[in-house]
Design a protein around this motif. Sequence first.
Motif, PDB file in Angstrom:
ATOM      1  N   ARG B 295       0.830  -1.209   0.000  1.00  0.00           N
ATOM      2  CA  ARG B 295       0.000   0.000   0.000  1.00  0.00           C
ATOM      3  C   ARG B 295       0.860   1.253   0.000  1.00  0.00           C
ATOM      4  O   ARG B 295       2.047   1.208   0.325  1.00  0.00           O
ATOM      5  CB  ARG B 295      -0.911   0.003   1.230  1.00  0.00           C
ATOM      6  CG  ARG B 295      -1.777  -1.245   1.319  1.00  0.00           C
ATOM      7  CD  ARG B 295      -3.115  -0.953   1.918  1.00  0.00           C
ATOM      8  NE  ARG B 295      -3.894  -2.180   2.079  1.00  0.00           N
ATOM      9  CZ  ARG B 295      -4.973  -2.466   1.358  1.00  0.00           C
ATOM     10  NH1 ARG B 295      -5.406  -1.631   0.421  1.00  0.00           N
ATOM     11  NH2 ARG B 295      -5.643  -3.590   1.565  1.00  0.00           N
ATOM     12  N   HIS B 296       0.225   2.379  -0.344  1.00  0.00           N
ATOM     13  CA  HIS B 296       0.893   3.677  -0.438  1.00  0.00           C
ATOM     14  C   HIS B 296       1.774   3.918   0.791  1.00  0.00           C
ATOM     15  O   HIS B 296       1.309   3.804   1.928  1.00  0.00           O
ATOM     16  CB  HIS B 296      -0.155   4.786  -0.544  1.00  0.00           C
ATOM     17  CG  HIS B 296       0.423   6.166  -0.630  1.00  0.00           C
ATOM     18  ND1 HIS B 296       0.656   6.788  -1.835  1.00  0.00           N
ATOM     19  CD2 HIS B 296       0.834   7.024   0.324  1.00  0.00           C
ATOM     20  CE1 HIS B 296       1.179   7.982  -1.602  1.00  0.00           C
ATOM     21  NE2 HIS B 296       1.304   8.149  -0.295  1.00  0.00           N
ATOM     22  N   GLY B 297       3.049   4.234   0.554  1.00  0.00           N
ATOM     23  CA  GLY B 297       3.944   4.579   1.654  1.00  0.00           C
ATOM     24  C   GLY B 297       4.791   3.429   2.181  1.00  0.00           C
ATOM     25  O   GLY B 297       5.750   3.668   2.911  1.00  0.00           O
ATOM     26  N   TYR B 298       4.451   2.182   1.813  1.00  0.00           N
ATOM     27  CA  TYR B 298       5.244   1.051   2.290  1.00  0.00           C
ATOM     28  C   TYR B 298       6.650   1.108   1.671  1.00  0.00           C
ATOM     29  O   TYR B 298       6.827   1.534   0.530  1.00  0.00           O
ATOM     30  CB  TYR B 298       4.590  -0.288   1.929  1.00  0.00           C
ATOM     31  CG  TYR B 298       3.344  -0.640   2.722  1.00  0.00           C
ATOM     32  CD1 TYR B 298       2.753   0.261   3.607  1.00  0.00           C
ATOM     33  CD2 TYR B 298       2.755  -1.896   2.590  1.00  0.00           C
ATOM     34  CE1 TYR B 298       1.616  -0.083   4.322  1.00  0.00           C
ATOM     35  CE2 TYR B 298       1.615  -2.244   3.299  1.00  0.00           C
ATOM     36  CZ  TYR B 298       1.045  -1.332   4.161  1.00  0.00           C
ATOM     37  OH  TYR B 298      -0.088  -1.673   4.862  1.00  0.00           O
ATOM     38  N   GLU B 299       7.638   0.594   2.428  1.00  0.00           N
ATOM     39  CA  GLU B 299       9.027   0.599   1.949  1.00  0.00           C
ATOM     40  C   GLU B 299       9.269  -0.466   0.882  1.00  0.00           C
ATOM     41  O   GLU B 299       8.786  -1.592   0.987  1.00  0.00           O
ATOM     42  CB  GLU B 299       9.976   0.286   3.114  1.00  0.00           C
ATOM     43  CG  GLU B 299      10.165   1.431   4.061  1.00  0.00           C
ATOM     44  CD  GLU B 299      11.068   1.046   5.231  1.00  0.00           C
ATOM     45  OE1 GLU B 299      11.362  -0.154   5.412  1.00  0.00           O
ATOM     46  OE2 GLU B 299      11.480   1.965   5.945  1.00  0.00           O
ATOM     47  N   VAL B 300      10.090  -0.085  -0.117  1.00  0.00           N
ATOM     48  CA  VAL B 300      10.530  -1.028  -1.148  1.00  0.00           C
ATOM     49  C   VAL B 300      12.004  -1.329  -0.892  1.00  0.00           C
ATOM     50  O   VAL B 300      12.793  -0.408  -0.620  1.00  0.00           O
ATOM     51  CB  VAL B 300      10.342  -0.437  -2.555  1.00  0.00           C
ATOM     52  CG1 VAL B 300      10.856  -1.399  -3.619  1.00  0.00           C
ATOM     53  CG2 VAL B 300       8.876  -0.108  -2.804  1.00  0.00           C
TER      54      VAL B 300
END
Lengths: 125, 364
Positions: B295-300
């Motif tokens: 989801r939006h904002g999660y770390e890659v």
Amino acid sequence: MAKVIEGLYYSESHEFVRIEGEFGFVGITDYAQNQLGNVVYVDMPEVDDEVTAGEEFGAVESVKAASDLISPVSGTVVEVNEALEDEPELINKDAFENWVMKVKLSDPSEVESLMDAASYEKTCE
Amino acid sequence: MSDMKKTCLYDAHVQLGATMVPFGGFEMPLQYSNIIDEHRAVREACGVFDVSHMGEVFVEGNDAERFVQYIFTNDISGAEVGKIFYGMMLHENGGTVDDLLVYKMGDMKFLLVVNAANIDKDYAWIEKQAASFDVETRNESPCWGQLAIQGPEAEDVTTKVLGLPCKELEFYTFNEMDSDGEHLIVSRTGYTGEDGFEIYGTPKYIVAAWEKLMASGHAKPCGLGCRDTLRFEVGLPLYGDELTDEITPLEAGLGMFVKLDKGDFIGRDALLKQKEEGLKRKIVGIELEGRAIPRHGYEVLKDDVVVGTVTTGYNSISTGKSVCMALVDINAAALDTPIAVRIHKKVQPGIVTKKRFYKKSYKK
């Protein structure tokens, strides 16, 4: 109207636990699944994980949002409902039947601080 | 939500039992039934969206074309009346003010359709840039209602239920027409990856058209929930996610809507420099192995190092796969790069893919 079942214990965060001997089956209530909408993923704990009453043990996710699962009881996870891995929507079909985890309770007296069906029903109004 | 604006269809949404949520300063319907059914209706038949929250800014005057060329990344020079262009307005540093559609209404008249959340910011910015041009700008957003009729049956529904002649309209063109004594703008555009139309009219017309569509049973009311899942699956950006004041269109992979060789426009120098030096980060697609939802904002992560963040992600309703768009460092942006997303406490493996997770079905 959301379904509420007699004989289960309920938390304010809309989880239920069904007690069978020294085990508790934990899931989300019908009211919770209805509020969430289409469940598309359940983040489940792993067998042998320790869970603590009042603490997060996973998440249930709708199309738009993730919602933490808070354990109503403490103990050790002895089984997770693997059917939910491929068919998370089972929770929408019958939330009480499709529990998320089975816990070996470390303190069975904890359920006394949870709500019974009648009290929980009032919080859903 | 008392400070929220309402569209002309607010009462209709409430009557249909929609779940209302704040979006871009408006109280908008998230869903009427559920997001999955509404999403499928658009992919398989026809759905209708209230998009009256979108902003309409008119630019008129002797310098209208020159002005739009100066504030807009795409090249509208010499276009015929009736053409529509997609592109962006940029800050001097190349960051994106907004993405928008430009309708060529006349040789000296253009309509700019901007995002609801940006109407005030955009209009102030446009007015500021317009000072040295012979143009008049008008924010007519509150005067217009807008419907988006989308899906493979959209042409049939628009023609038969609303009686609007739209068969001959080509993709990204529009006609001005009169219907029931009302002046309308009808364009073959949308934000779903399906064929469809957007209809701009007075609130009175839009409310009446909505009622006709509901009564017909041939257009399912669709909320912002599926508007987002639909646009996401076909890799269309949403301002606030894939484009922001800090993200350039080149970083967002939207270079085809930026005509660096058309002459000067605001932000051009910054983009030329960015192109020359090479991008340092980029929006990519990521497909995960499991079903966990990025989801939006999660770390890659790549090799356990954070290389970026998720901009939009879902378990794709059309394909069942968990996929996302993410802004990542350029060293992690090549197709097929093994990459992961941290979801709750776990690291979920995946690979870099194209941003298009589902094929568009435009009628061109």
